[in-house]
Design a protein around this motif. Structure first.
Motif, PDB file in Angstrom:
ATOM      1  N   LEU A  45       0.140 -80.703  63.096  1.00 26.90           N
ATOM      2  CA  LEU A  45      -0.617 -79.602  62.474  1.00 26.90           C
ATOM      3  C   LEU A  45      -1.735 -80.189  61.616  1.00 26.90           C
ATOM      4  CD1 LEU A  45      -1.001 -76.604  61.581  1.00 26.90           C
ATOM      5  CD2 LEU A  45       0.742 -77.016  59.830  1.00 26.90           C
ATOM      6  N   CYS A  46      -2.985 -79.788  61.912  1.00 26.73           N
ATOM      7  CA  CYS A  46      -4.116 -80.267  61.106  1.00 26.73           C
ATOM      8  C   CYS A  46      -4.343 -79.350  59.904  1.00 26.73           C
ATOM      9  CB  CYS A  46      -5.380 -80.326  61.961  1.00 26.73           C
ATOM     10  SG  CYS A  46      -5.420 -81.793  62.994  1.00 26.73           S
ATOM     11  N   LEU A  47      -4.691 -79.968  58.782  1.00 22.21           N
ATOM     12  CA  LEU A  47      -4.843 -79.257  57.516  1.00 22.21           C
ATOM     13  C   LEU A  47      -6.082 -79.776  56.787  1.00 22.21           C
ATOM     14  CD1 LEU A  47      -1.088 -79.716  56.754  1.00 22.21           C
ATOM     15  CD2 LEU A  47      -2.161 -77.483  57.163  1.00 22.21           C
ATOM     16  N   ASN A  48      -6.386 -79.147  55.638  1.00 21.04           N
ATOM     17  CA  ASN A  48      -7.603 -79.578  54.940  1.00 21.04           C
ATOM     18  C   ASN A  48      -7.405 -80.810  54.046  1.00 21.04           C
ATOM     19  OD1 ASN A  48      -6.225 -78.394  52.837  1.00 21.04           O
ATOM     20  ND2 ASN A  48      -7.632 -76.687  52.598  1.00 21.04           N
ATOM     21  N   SER A  49      -6.187 -81.304  53.912  1.00 12.95           N
ATOM     22  CA  SER A  49      -5.951 -82.569  53.211  1.00 12.95           C
ATOM     23  C   SER A  49      -4.517 -83.023  53.458  1.00 12.95           C
ATOM     24  CB  SER A  49      -6.175 -82.429  51.694  1.00 12.95           C
ATOM     25  OG  SER A  49      -5.149 -81.659  51.102  1.00 12.95           O
ATOM     26  N   ALA A  50      -4.264 -84.281  53.165  1.00 11.97           N
ATOM     27  CA  ALA A  50      -2.884 -84.777  53.205  1.00 11.97           C
ATOM     28  C   ALA A  50      -2.074 -84.145  52.081  1.00 11.97           C
ATOM     29  CB  ALA A  50      -2.857 -86.299  53.091  1.00 11.97           C
ATOM     30  N   THR A  51      -2.712 -83.952  50.940  1.00 10.21           N
ATOM     31  CA  THR A  51      -2.025 -83.330  49.806  1.00 10.21           C
ATOM     32  C   THR A  51      -1.464 -81.974  50.219  1.00 10.21           C
ATOM     33  OG1 THR A  51      -3.606 -84.421  48.336  1.00 10.21           O
ATOM     34  CG2 THR A  51      -2.300 -82.638  47.393  1.00 10.21           C
ATOM     35  N   ALA A  52      -2.289 -81.185  50.931  1.00 16.24           N
ATOM     36  CA  ALA A  52      -1.850 -79.872  51.420  1.00 16.24           C
ATOM     37  C   ALA A  52      -0.639 -80.041  52.340  1.00 16.24           C
ATOM     38  CB  ALA A  52      -2.992 -79.177  52.161  1.00 16.24           C
ATOM     39  N   GLY A  53      -0.674 -81.046  53.198  1.00 13.89           N
ATOM     40  CA  GLY A  53       0.428 -81.274  54.132  1.00 13.89           C
ATOM     41  C   GLY A  53       1.715 -81.626  53.410  1.00 13.89           C
ATOM     42  N   ILE A  96      -0.592 -87.633  57.383  1.00 19.48           N
ATOM     43  CA  ILE A  96      -1.707 -88.585  57.464  1.00 19.48           C
ATOM     44  C   ILE A  96      -2.891 -87.996  56.692  1.00 19.48           C
ATOM     45  CG2 ILE A  96      -3.363 -89.603  59.099  1.00 19.48           C
ATOM     46  CD1 ILE A  96      -1.092 -89.228  61.248  1.00 19.48           C
ATOM     47  N   SER A  97      -3.713 -88.859  56.094  1.00 20.29           N
ATOM     48  CA  SER A  97      -4.926 -88.374  55.416  1.00 20.29           C
ATOM     49  C   SER A  97      -6.177 -88.763  56.192  1.00 20.29           C
ATOM     50  CB  SER A  97      -5.030 -88.952  54.006  1.00 20.29           C
ATOM     51  OG  SER A  97      -6.288 -88.610  53.427  1.00 20.29           O
ATOM     52  N   PHE A  98      -7.130 -87.825  56.234  1.00 19.42           N
ATOM     53  CA  PHE A  98      -8.447 -88.102  56.830  1.00 19.42           C
ATOM     54  C   PHE A  98      -9.543 -88.045  55.769  1.00 19.42           C
ATOM     55  CE2 PHE A  98      -6.170 -85.703  60.378  1.00 19.42           C
ATOM     56  CZ  PHE A  98      -5.736 -86.858  61.011  1.00 19.42           C
ATOM     57  N   HIS A  99      -9.160 -88.315  54.517  1.00 21.93           N
ATOM     58  CA  HIS A  99     -10.154 -88.358  53.432  1.00 21.93           C
ATOM     59  C   HIS A  99     -11.208 -89.422  53.734  1.00 21.93           C
ATOM     60  CE1 HIS A  99     -11.621 -89.859  49.515  1.00 21.93           C
ATOM     61  NE2 HIS A  99     -11.644 -88.588  49.229  1.00 21.93           N
ATOM     62  N   ALA A 100     -12.378 -89.263  53.118  1.00 20.82           N
ATOM     63  CA  ALA A 100     -13.532 -90.118  53.422  1.00 20.82           C
ATOM     64  C   ALA A 100     -13.269 -91.623  53.326  1.00 20.82           C
ATOM     65  CB  ALA A 100     -14.696 -89.737  52.505  1.00 20.82           C
ATOM     66  N   VAL A 101     -12.380 -92.069  52.443  1.00 16.61           N
ATOM     67  CA  VAL A 101     -12.146 -93.521  52.325  1.00 16.61           C
ATOM     68  C   VAL A 101     -11.052 -94.015  53.271  1.00 16.61           C
ATOM     69  CG1 VAL A 101     -12.840 -93.611  49.896  1.00 16.61           C
ATOM     70  CG2 VAL A 101     -10.415 -93.429  50.468  1.00 16.61           C
ATOM     71  N   LYS A 102     -10.390 -93.113  53.968  1.00 19.05           N
ATOM     72  CA  LYS A 102      -9.261 -93.547  54.788  1.00 19.05           C
ATOM     73  C   LYS A 102      -9.729 -94.120  56.132  1.00 19.05           C
ATOM     74  CE  LYS A 102      -6.105 -92.393  51.733  1.00 19.05           C
ATOM     75  NZ  LYS A 102      -6.359 -91.305  50.882  1.00 19.05           N
ATOM     76  N   ASN A 103      -8.803 -94.758  56.852  1.00 22.07           N
ATOM     77  CA  ASN A 103      -9.121 -95.448  58.120  1.00 22.07           C
ATOM     78  C   ASN A 103      -9.815 -94.553  59.138  1.00 22.07           C
ATOM     79  OD1 ASN A 103      -7.718 -97.644  57.152  1.00 22.07           O
ATOM     80  ND2 ASN A 103      -6.583 -97.957  59.049  1.00 22.07           N
ATOM     81  N   LEU A 104      -9.281 -93.336  59.265  1.00 25.92           N
ATOM     82  CA  LEU A 104      -9.799 -92.388  60.254  1.00 25.92           C
ATOM     83  C   LEU A 104     -10.178 -91.153  59.457  1.00 25.92           C
ATOM     84  CD1 LEU A 104      -7.957 -91.459  63.587  1.00 25.92           C
ATOM     85  CD2 LEU A 104      -9.466 -89.902  62.363  1.00 25.92           C
ATOM     86  N   THR A 105     -11.469 -90.854  59.381  1.00 21.69           N
ATOM     87  CA  THR A 105     -11.871 -89.795  58.453  1.00 21.69           C
ATOM     88  C   THR A 105     -12.471 -88.586  59.149  1.00 21.69           C
ATOM     89  OG1 THR A 105     -13.078 -89.281  56.434  1.00 21.69           O
ATOM     90  CG2 THR A 105     -14.193 -90.710  58.009  1.00 21.69           C
ATOM     91  N   THR A 106     -12.272 -87.412  58.495  1.00 16.63           N
ATOM     92  CA  THR A 106     -12.987 -86.190  58.862  1.00 16.63           C
ATOM     93  C   THR A 106     -13.732 -85.677  57.614  1.00 16.63           C
ATOM     94  OG1 THR A 106     -11.081 -84.804  58.294  1.00 16.63           O
ATOM     95  CG2 THR A 106     -11.208 -85.550  60.566  1.00 16.63           C
ATOM     96  N   ALA A 107     -14.065 -86.544  56.684  1.00 21.21           N
ATOM     97  CA  ALA A 107     -14.619 -86.227  55.351  1.00 21.21           C
ATOM     98  C   ALA A 107     -13.476 -85.822  54.408  1.00 21.21           C
ATOM     99  CB  ALA A 107     -15.702 -85.171  55.374  1.00 21.21           C
ATOM    100  N   GLU A 108     -12.839 -84.699  54.697  1.00 22.81           N
ATOM    101  CA  GLU A 108     -11.590 -84.304  54.048  1.00 22.81           C
ATOM    102  C   GLU A 108     -10.700 -83.804  55.178  1.00 22.81           C
ATOM    103  OE1 GLU A 108     -10.686 -84.569  50.912  1.00 22.81           O
ATOM    104  OE2 GLU A 108     -12.529 -84.598  49.719  1.00 22.81           O
ATOM    105  N   GLY A 109      -9.414 -84.016  55.042  1.00 14.30           N
ATOM    106  CA  GLY A 109      -8.517 -83.497  56.073  1.00 14.30           C
ATOM    107  C   GLY A 109      -7.193 -84.217  56.060  1.00 14.30           C
ATOM    108  N   GLY A 110      -6.244 -83.629  56.755  1.00 10.74           N
ATOM    109  CA  GLY A 110      -4.919 -84.242  56.851  1.00 10.74           C
ATOM    110  C   GLY A 110      -4.193 -83.691  58.064  1.00 10.74           C
ATOM    111  N   ALA A 111      -3.081 -84.319  58.399  1.00 13.98           N
ATOM    112  CA  ALA A 111      -2.295 -83.851  59.538  1.00 13.98           C
ATOM    113  C   ALA A 111      -0.821 -84.100  59.285  1.00 13.98           C
ATOM    114  CB  ALA A 111      -2.716 -84.558  60.810  1.00 13.98           C
ATOM    115  N   MET A 112      -0.008 -83.106  59.673  1.00 14.82           N
ATOM    116  CA  MET A 112       1.439 -83.258  59.559  1.00 14.82           C
ATOM    117  C   MET A 112       2.016 -83.498  60.944  1.00 14.82           C
ATOM    118  SD  MET A 112       4.404 -80.716  58.123  1.00 14.82           S
ATOM    119  CE  MET A 112       3.367 -80.019  56.875  1.00 14.82           C
ATOM    120  N   CYS A 113       2.788 -84.589  61.078  1.00 14.16           N
ATOM    121  CA  CYS A 113       3.421 -84.929  62.355  1.00 14.16           C
ATOM    122  C   CYS A 113       4.876 -84.486  62.292  1.00 14.16           C
ATOM    123  CB  CYS A 113       3.365 -86.444  62.585  1.00 14.16           C
ATOM    124  SG  CYS A 113       1.697 -87.098  62.542  1.00 14.16           S
ATOM    125  N   PHE A 114       5.309 -83.741  63.326  1.00  9.33           N
ATOM    126  CA  PHE A 114       6.669 -83.180  63.354  1.00  9.33           C
ATOM    127  C   PHE A 114       7.585 -84.045  64.199  1.00  9.33           C
ATOM    128  CE2 PHE A 114       3.795 -79.779  62.407  1.00  9.33           C
ATOM    129  CZ  PHE A 114       4.461 -79.015  61.469  1.00  9.33           C
TER     130      PHE A 114
END
Ligand SMILES: *Cc1c(COP(=O)(O)O)cnc(C)c1O
Length: 409
Positions: free
Chosen positions: A50-58, A192-210
């Motif tokens: 599930l993709c979300l707007n941040s890892a924190t949200a996840g 997972i986090s996709f924040h701007a400084v992370k390895n794989l970025t979407t500017a801001e974002g996160g994903a929950m793996c089930f």
């Protein structure tokens, strides 16, 4: 020459895909987000993402789904970013900080074991710098009879799991491996986090793996969390936009945590080139640093690989042997004068004002403080070239020698 710490890789391919998304007529959660979820599930080898707007949200969504609340305890390392602990506080539960391993900076499994009580609902391991935690040991611990017997479920979901949930803070570690499994499939849920400084970025974002065990249906939990992440609305914006499909219901007071298609379009480009381009480059940078620094007896090099694991090379967490926190700060100040951006990962949470006020005390976390006081994270990013790597190392050597010598006179 000025060297930043971790700028994102923004090239024409990214720009083109963002423009495509903007011209497509659909900019918020829609087909690109769903495709990114599908590709992430394939990449991590789990049934659903599930993709979300941040890892924190996840992380918060996962705790809320599990029903974590006042009176509960959540075990996590003292050595992490505030997001890991703040979400526990949001739920009204108590963060129980434990100390870390000296070598890999990850949560100590024997410390976890010492801190499990009848109130413990979740353990949140953090894959520091991209190096996976010891998931075999953590999973064995939560499944041990003596630990399961202590678990007091409060709701149906906790009953079904029948034990403490392992929620991995995998903000750093997409692409990391443990026993040939990829990060995402190592814990019950991984974020997972996709924040701007992370390895794989979407500017801001996160994903929950089930990756929940039976009797859970991961696709059903995914569907429940899609609703929870969008106001508890039983129809998303794309479904609602179809002519005549205007009616919807609110089944719970949910959150507003969805990812947009504009950002997913960046993620799709990043994921497609992650394994054959991004990760090898990050590994190259880290290996280069280690090669240049290994002859210096003051340099304690980070580990990126062992028989069980391989890192995602998110950070280069160097430690300087036998220096004080003050000396470390002095070295960083000198490096900054040379226009090179380094960082410290992390200031342990028991040292932060809010957590200090809650009664946590850094003197209870000896390894965390020792690692923190001697740590300097060197720049690691895709466009960092050999000349810049050498410049970082030369400035570092000069700064360390100046600071250490000055004190010994
Ligand atoms: C960056 C980070 C997070 C938060 O990620 P966001 O996507 O910014 O919410 C959580 N935990 C750790 C360890 C992080 O470094």
């Amino acid at each position: 020459m000025s060297i930043p710490f971790s700028p994102p890789r923004i090239d024409q391919k990214i720009i083109d895909e963002v423009v495509n998304a903007m011209k497509s007529g659909w900019i918020t959660t829609g087909p690109k987000t769903k495709l990114f979820e599908k590709e992430l599930a394939e990449y991590t080898g789990v049934p659903a993402v599930l993709c979300l707007n941040s890892a924190t949200a996840g992380l918060e969504l996962a705790l809320r789904w599990f029903g974590v609340q006042e009176g509960d305890e959540v075990i996590l390392p003292a050595y992490t970013y505030c997001a890991t602990a703040n979400v526990v506080v949001h739920c009204g539960a108590k963060p129980v900080f434990v100390d870390i391993n000296a070598d890999d900076f990850n949560i100590s499994v024997s410390e976890i074991a010492k801190h499990i009580t009848t109130k413990t609902k979740v353990i949140m391991p953090v894959d520091f710098g991209g190096m996976p935690c010891d998931y075999d040991a953590i999973n064995a611990l939560v499944n041990a009879h003596r630990v399961k017997d202590k678990f007091v479920p409060r709701n149906e979901i906790q009953h079904s799991l029948g034990r403490i949930m392992v929620l991995s803070d995998a903000a750093h570690s997409i692409g990391g491996k443990y026993q040939n499994n990829k990060v995402g499939g190592l814990a019950d849920l991984s974020v997972i986090s996709f924040h701007a400084v992370k390895n794989l970025t979407t500017a801001e974002g996160g994903a929950m793996c089930f990756n929940l065990p039976t009797p859970f249906d991961n696709h059903k939990v995914y569907n429940d969390l899609v609703i929870k992440s969008l106001h508890g609305q039983n129809k998303d914006a794309l479904a609602k936009v179809k002519p005549g499909a205007w009616k919807y219901d609110i089944v719970e007071p949910g959150y507003k945590y969805n990812m947009t298609d504009i950002l997913a379009s960046i993620g799709l480009v990043e994921l497609a080139r992650y394994d054959n381009d991004t990760l090898p480059k990050r590994k190259y940078v880290c290996d280069r640093y280690s090669k240049l620094l290994k002859e210096y007896s003051w340099a304690q090099l980070p580990i990126f690989e062992d028989i069980k694991r391989e890192s995602s090379y998110h950070l280069y967490p160097l430690r300087i042997v036998e220096i004080t926190e003050k000396q470390r700060d002095g070295i960083i100040a000198m490096i900054a004068e040379a226009e090179i951006a380094v960082n410290v990962h992390f200031i342990p949470l028991p040292m932060m004002s809010f957590y200090k006020q809650q009664g946590y005390d850094i003197s209870d976390y000896v390894v965390s403080y020792d690692n923190y006081s001697r740590e300097i994270s060197l720049p690691v990013f895709y466009d960092l070239n050999d000349r810049q790597i050498e410049e970082v190392v030369n400035v570092l050597i000069d700064s360390v020698e100046r600071v250490v010598n000055k004190v010994s006179i």
